[in-house]
Design an enzyme around this catalytic site. Structure first.
Site: not given
Ligand code: ARG
Length: 274
Positions: A170, A264
């Site tokens: 991300h 996150c």
């Molecule tokens: N387990 C979540 C996913 O893979 C983690 C998200 C993390 N969030 C972020 N904004 N990077 O979607």
């Protein structure tokens, strides 16, 4: 220590208690079903982050956690909210699609103009506002075509950046916004054209080497003065101080087991009140 006095901007954030947080799938390289989080510890760390925002004078709204939605604590992925317009996420991963209506309902009930997305895009996880421009990641979760939709919905310039390292899947795992014109990022997480674009647009950025893979170093939030970062970031913390920011370390390591950190767990709510 820099003599620059950084100015704090008031923030309004949306967070979600990790009451049902678990690692029951492996949808990013950080997750391992064999390593389940200690939920009490996750809750305590999350609470410390929440209380830090309040102590700094920010507002925090809460969305109710929903049983079975393991990752709802990562509110950054729920959408992008600017000028009172809330564009929901359309998750790339089936495991998180169930979160979509809860966020849209929350926004509608709190006076935001809700827009349902068409293209796959994971909210502030991949979409970050810097000044008037939206930096937009793609490559792992959000699709490039969603960037046109984002530009249309918000009437702003959107700069597409391609992520190339699955550990930094991300945008908010590879880049953080420090204020209206400054960012910090891991150049190696981006393809060469995106690195060139960032270098031209942000000559004063903090550029960090790719850290050890268990550290979500730049997954941080900033109010323009205080930068909430993980503990022990070494070089990053020193660079922030040198530029006149005040690093505030908060440990959310239990939440790293799901592949998310400070940013996150934090969605910014911009506008929406007259
Ligand atoms: N387990 C979540 C996913 O893979 C983690 C998200 C993390 N969030 C972020 N904004 N990077 O979607």
């Amino acid at each position: 220590m820099s003599s620059t006095q950084r100015i704090q901007q008031p923030r309004r954030y949306l967070m979600c208690r990790p009451e049902h947080f678990a690692v029951s799938s492996e949808i990013n390289p950080w997750m391992n079903r064999g390593r389940q989080p200690d939920r009490a510890r996750a809750l305590a760390q999350w609470q410390a982050l929440h209380d830090t925002y309040l102590r700094l004078g920010h507002e925090v709204e809460l969305i109710d956690p929903v049983p079975g939605l393991d990752d709802m604590v990562y509110t950054a992925n729920a959408g992008l909210v600017i000028d009172g317009i809330a564009l929901g996420a359309r998750f790339a991963v089936a495991e998180r699609r169930g979160e979509e209506p809860h966020f849209l309902d929350w926004c509608a009930a709190h006076g935001f103009d809700v827009v349902e997305p068409v293209a796959t895009q994971e909210g502030e996880g991949d979409l970050m506002l810097v000044g008037d421009t939206i930096l937009a990641g793609h490559g792992f979760r959000s699709v490039r075509a969603s960037h046109d939709e984002v530009a249309r919905v918000f009437g702003r310039e959107v700069v597409s950046l391609r992520l190339v390292n699955p550990t930094y899947y991300h945008l908010d795992t590879a880049l953080c916004v420090l204020d209206e014109e400054t960012i910090a990022y891991l150049p190696a997480a981006f393809d060469q054209p995106s690195q060139d674009e960032l270098a031209v647009r942000f000559p004063d950025a903090i550029r960090l080497p790719t850290p050890a893979p268990d550290a979500l170093v730049v997954n941080a939030t900033s109010d323009g003065r205080h930068v909430i970062i993980p503990p022990d970031t070494g070089h990053f913390e020193a660079e922030l101080r040198e530029r006149g920011y005040l690093p505030v370390p908060v440990d959310v390591s239990e939440l790293h087991l799901g592949g998310g950190g400070i940013k996150c767990c934090t969605l910014e709510l911009r506008g929406g009140r007259s």
